[in-house]
Design a protein around this motif. Structure first.
Motif, PDB file in Angstrom:
ATOM      1  N   GLY A  73      51.640  21.305  57.476  1.00 36.78           N
ATOM      2  CA  GLY A  73      51.935  21.420  58.893  1.00 36.78           C
ATOM      3  C   GLY A  73      53.237  22.130  59.204  1.00 36.78           C
ATOM      4  N   TRP A  74      53.784  22.830  58.223  1.00 36.31           N
ATOM      5  CA  TRP A  74      55.051  23.537  58.444  1.00 36.31           C
ATOM      6  C   TRP A  74      54.841  24.865  59.163  1.00 36.31           C
ATOM      7  CZ3 TRP A  74      57.390  22.744  52.869  1.00 36.31           C
ATOM      8  CH2 TRP A  74      57.784  21.397  52.731  1.00 36.31           C
ATOM      9  N   ILE A  75      53.666  25.467  58.976  1.00 37.70           N
ATOM     10  CA  ILE A  75      53.337  26.699  59.680  1.00 37.70           C
ATOM     11  C   ILE A  75      51.902  26.600  60.174  1.00 37.70           C
ATOM     12  CG2 ILE A  75      54.941  28.179  58.402  1.00 37.70           C
ATOM     13  CD1 ILE A  75      52.568  29.133  56.707  1.00 37.70           C
ATOM     14  N   GLU A  76      51.564  27.407  61.198  1.00 37.34           N
ATOM     15  CA  GLU A  76      50.210  27.439  61.718  1.00 37.34           C
ATOM     16  C   GLU A  76      49.394  28.470  60.941  1.00 37.34           C
ATOM     17  OE1 GLU A  76      50.082  28.061  65.876  1.00 37.34           O
ATOM     18  OE2 GLU A  76      51.357  26.326  66.356  1.00 37.34           O
ATOM     19  N   ALA A  77      48.191  28.080  60.575  1.00 35.55           N
ATOM     20  CA  ALA A  77      47.308  28.991  59.829  1.00 35.55           C
ATOM     21  C   ALA A  77      46.883  30.142  60.727  1.00 35.55           C
ATOM     22  CB  ALA A  77      46.098  28.237  59.314  1.00 35.55           C
ATOM     23  N   ASN A  78      46.599  31.273  60.088  1.00 34.99           N
ATOM     24  CA  ASN A  78      46.150  32.449  60.825  1.00 34.99           C
ATOM     25  C   ASN A  78      45.289  33.281  59.874  1.00 34.99           C
ATOM     26  OD1 ASN A  78      46.162  35.233  61.920  1.00 34.99           O
ATOM     27  ND2 ASN A  78      47.571  34.381  63.438  1.00 34.99           N
ATOM     28  N   PRO A  79      44.114  33.734  60.331  1.00 41.92           N
ATOM     29  CA  PRO A  79      43.245  34.518  59.439  1.00 41.92           C
ATOM     30  C   PRO A  79      43.930  35.753  58.856  1.00 41.92           C
ATOM     31  CG  PRO A  79      42.073  33.884  61.429  1.00 41.92           C
ATOM     32  CD  PRO A  79      43.516  33.517  61.651  1.00 41.92           C
ATOM     33  N   THR A  80      44.911  36.284  59.577  1.00 38.13           N
ATOM     34  CA  THR A  80      45.583  37.503  59.093  1.00 38.13           C
ATOM     35  C   THR A  80      46.527  37.222  57.933  1.00 38.13           C
ATOM     36  OG1 THR A  80      47.354  37.267  60.732  1.00 38.13           O
ATOM     37  CG2 THR A  80      45.461  38.609  61.353  1.00 38.13           C
ATOM     38  N   SER A  81      46.725  35.950  57.572  1.00 41.65           N
ATOM     39  CA  SER A  81      47.611  35.640  56.449  1.00 41.65           C
ATOM     40  C   SER A  81      47.102  36.276  55.154  1.00 41.65           C
ATOM     41  CB  SER A  81      47.758  34.126  56.267  1.00 41.65           C
ATOM     42  OG  SER A  81      46.507  33.540  55.913  1.00 41.65           O
ATOM     43  N   ARG A  82      45.788  36.576  55.122  1.00 41.53           N
ATOM     44  CA  ARG A  82      45.229  37.214  53.935  1.00 41.53           C
ATOM     45  C   ARG A  82      45.742  38.635  53.756  1.00 41.53           C
ATOM     46  NH1 ARG A  82      38.990  36.315  55.221  1.00 41.53           N
ATOM     47  NH2 ARG A  82      39.847  36.854  57.269  1.00 41.53           N
ATOM     48  N   LEU A  83      46.302  39.182  54.829  1.00 41.27           N
ATOM     49  CA  LEU A  83      46.811  40.552  54.770  1.00 41.27           C
ATOM     50  C   LEU A  83      48.243  40.628  54.227  1.00 41.27           C
ATOM     51  CD1 LEU A  83      45.523  41.892  58.223  1.00 41.27           C
ATOM     52  CD2 LEU A  83      44.543  42.302  55.949  1.00 41.27           C
ATOM     53  N   VAL A  84      48.884  39.475  54.068  1.00 41.49           N
ATOM     54  CA  VAL A  84      50.265  39.485  53.587  1.00 41.49           C
ATOM     55  C   VAL A  84      50.341  40.165  52.225  1.00 41.49           C
ATOM     56  CG1 VAL A  84      52.248  38.080  52.901  1.00 41.49           C
ATOM     57  CG2 VAL A  84      50.872  37.408  54.872  1.00 41.49           C
ATOM     58  N   ARG A  85      49.425  39.830  51.346  1.00 42.32           N
ATOM     59  CA  ARG A  85      49.468  40.401  49.989  1.00 42.32           C
ATOM     60  C   ARG A  85      49.263  41.914  50.019  1.00 42.32           C
ATOM     61  NH1 ARG A  85      49.828  38.937  45.119  1.00 42.32           N
ATOM     62  NH2 ARG A  85      49.841  36.716  45.696  1.00 42.32           N
ATOM     63  N   ARG A  86      48.444  42.418  50.965  1.00 41.33           N
ATOM     64  CA  ARG A  86      48.173  43.853  51.005  1.00 41.33           C
ATOM     65  C   ARG A  86      49.288  44.616  51.715  1.00 41.33           C
ATOM     66  NH1 ARG A  86      42.344  45.869  52.844  1.00 41.33           N
ATOM     67  NH2 ARG A  86      41.949  44.923  50.813  1.00 41.33           N
ATOM     68  N   LEU A  87      49.771  44.055  52.831  1.00 46.99           N
ATOM     69  CA  LEU A  87      50.739  44.798  53.648  1.00 46.99           C
ATOM     70  C   LEU A  87      52.193  44.452  53.331  1.00 46.99           C
ATOM     71  CD1 LEU A  87      48.934  44.660  57.117  1.00 46.99           C
ATOM     72  CD2 LEU A  87      48.847  46.447  55.370  1.00 46.99           C
ATOM     73  N   HIS A  88      52.421  43.250  52.817  1.00 52.38           N
ATOM     74  CA  HIS A  88      53.798  42.843  52.492  1.00 52.38           C
ATOM     75  C   HIS A  88      53.828  42.125  51.137  1.00 52.38           C
ATOM     76  CE1 HIS A  88      55.387  43.870  56.445  1.00 52.38           C
ATOM     77  NE2 HIS A  88      54.310  43.281  56.971  1.00 52.38           N
ATOM     78  N   PRO A  89      53.411  42.797  50.081  1.00 50.50           N
ATOM     79  CA  PRO A  89      53.375  42.143  48.763  1.00 50.50           C
ATOM     80  C   PRO A  89      54.758  41.705  48.294  1.00 50.50           C
ATOM     81  CG  PRO A  89      53.138  44.519  48.550  1.00 50.50           C
ATOM     82  CD  PRO A  89      53.004  44.209  50.013  1.00 50.50           C
ATOM     83  N   GLU A  90      55.810  42.354  48.794  1.00 54.14           N
ATOM     84  CA  GLU A  90      57.175  41.998  48.381  1.00 54.14           C
ATOM     85  C   GLU A  90      57.556  40.585  48.808  1.00 54.14           C
ATOM     86  OE1 GLU A  90      57.517  43.422  52.571  1.00 54.14           O
ATOM     87  OE2 GLU A  90      56.403  44.068  50.786  1.00 54.14           O
ATOM     88  N   LEU A  91      56.852  40.045  49.812  1.00 52.71           N
ATOM     89  CA  LEU A  91      57.184  38.702  50.290  1.00 52.71           C
ATOM     90  C   LEU A  91      56.563  37.595  49.430  1.00 52.71           C
ATOM     91  CD1 LEU A  91      56.853  39.090  54.180  1.00 52.71           C
ATOM     92  CD2 LEU A  91      58.943  39.012  52.804  1.00 52.71           C
ATOM     93  N   LEU A  92      55.650  37.958  48.559  1.00 60.06           N
ATOM     94  CA  LEU A  92      54.933  36.950  47.777  1.00 60.06           C
ATOM     95  C   LEU A  92      55.371  36.909  46.312  1.00 60.06           C
ATOM     96  CD1 LEU A  92      51.303  37.281  49.190  1.00 60.06           C
ATOM     97  CD2 LEU A  92      53.166  35.789  49.930  1.00 60.06           C
ATOM     98  N   ASN A  93      56.342  37.719  45.961  1.00 63.62           N
ATOM     99  CA  ASN A  93      56.844  37.725  44.579  1.00 63.62           C
ATOM    100  C   ASN A  93      57.924  36.644  44.425  1.00 63.62           C
ATOM    101  OD1 ASN A  93      57.153  38.574  41.921  1.00 63.62           O
ATOM    102  ND2 ASN A  93      58.697  40.114  42.460  1.00 63.62           N
ATOM    103  N   ILE A  94      57.506  35.403  44.660  1.00 66.42           N
ATOM    104  CA  ILE A  94      58.454  34.292  44.742  1.00 66.42           C
ATOM    105  C   ILE A  94      58.889  33.815  43.357  1.00 66.42           C
ATOM    106  CG2 ILE A  94      57.573  33.514  46.979  1.00 66.42           C
ATOM    107  CD1 ILE A  94      56.004  31.349  45.507  1.00 66.42           C
TER     108      ILE A  94
END
Length: 338
Positions: free
Chosen positions: A62-83
């Motif tokens: 419940g820290w963030i609201e889900a959104n179908p576009t979250s699947r695009l994070v890896r394609r459009l902003h892969p730098e944000l997922l290299n945690i």
């Protein structure tokens, strides 16, 4: 026919651009949403956790609201997922992008532990044992075993760690803190030993450390350290006994209950500088760098005595007559303060 086909292609292209624009705006909204926490919180990312799995975790908690576009994070902003793995502090009000950037940069949360100048080795052991953010590796070790684990030849560890604030991250141990404190002590001691007054009656840097520990116990006032050091150096040069109460207290160990009696001053121990000549055999406390500096570069004075004023600080004297008068003034001030 060609005009009709071209028109359809244009319409499809416009529609695709519209869908793309809408998706990117939704994704922007998703990434810029604040992480919903009532207050800042520590989070631990285990090794092997993917960025996508982390987003699902945030959504499920419940820290963030889900959104179908979250699947695009890896394609459009892969730098944000290299945690990175580790323990991180999420501040209240941070956006999802800000949190992800922190995890990508690997800026782990820094814990801190502060050791007070003048504290003893036994007090350090108690403080470290109560620090639940450190892995406990030395709790069951004797002092000699700990010295061996640290590669220290001297089995007596009093004074061999620098009293200061240490920062550490999750997964570090109490042994790591001891190693850093000993390393920092050696660096400070070596630095000031190289810059010492060559005329001092101190044969080794360990003797300087012993003197620094006495200075540390005698005053916490920075501007007095050099004068206190000068008193002890003057007494050593004149082969006078140091006659400093903190050494008596240290030598008494558990027998000390808060007061020093005349009998205690006359009872020999290896540390009682009323009954032994010169310095005690080891430091009597952990020191800060300021006391090390004072022990190796004392002020120039003719002082041989000092006593507390009862108002903060000390009264320094060059002879016993003036010192006894200062002692009487101190006792008078104590009675006035009661």
């Amino acid at each position: 026919m060609l005009k009709k086909l071209l028109g359809l292609l244009i319409v499809a292209g416009v529609a695709a651009l519209a869908v793309y624009w809408y998706a990117t705006q939704e994704l922007k909204t998703y990434l810029n949403q604040p992480v919903q926490m009532e207050q800042g919180e520590l989070i631990t990312i285990n090794s092997g956790t993917s960025g996508t799995a982390l987003l699902r975790r945030f959504e499920s908690q419940g820290w963030i609201e889900a959104n179908p576009t979250s699947r695009l994070v890896r394609r459009l902003h892969p730098e944000l997922l290299n945690i990175k793995a580790g323990t991180f502090f999420v501040e209240q009000g941070q956006t999802l992008t800000q949190v992800l950037n922190t995890l990508v940069e690997g800026k782990e949360h820094q814990y801190s532990i502060t050791f007070i100048e003048g504290s003893t080795f036994n007090q350090w052991r108690e403080q470290l044992a109560q620090t639940d953010t450190l892995i406990q590796e030395t709790t069951d070790l004797t002092e000699a075993e700990l010295a061996e684990a640290l590669g220290i030849e001297n089995p007596k560890l009093e004074g061999l760690f620098l009293a200061e604030t240490f920062y550490y991250t999750a997964g570090m141990s109490d042994l790591d803190i001891y190693k850093r404190a000993h390393r920092d002590l050696n660096r400070a001691l070596e630095k000031h030993w190289q810059e010492r007054d060559e005329k001092l009656p101190l044969k080794t840097d360990y003797e300087a450390l012993i003197l620094a520990s006495i200075i540390e116990k005698e005053t916490a006032i920075d501007k007095e350290r050099g004068l206190v050091s000068s008193v002890f150096i003057n007494r050593l040069n004149r082969r006078m006994r140091l006659q400093t109460d903190p050494t008596v207290i240290y030598g008494m160990g558990d027998k000390y209950t808060g007061n020093i009696r005349k009998k205690d001053l006359q009872t020999p121990t290896p540390y009682n500088t009323y009954t032994i000549n010169g310095l005690p055999p080891t430091p009597i406390a952990m020191v800060g760098e300021a006391s090390i500096a004072a022990s190796l570069n004392p002020e120039t004075s003719n002082y041989l005595y000092f006593v507390a004023t009862g108002k903060g600080g000390h009264k320094f004297s060059t002879n016993l007559k003036d010192h006894n008068a200062a002692v009487r003034d101190y006792l008078k001030q104590l009675r006035a303060n009661q």
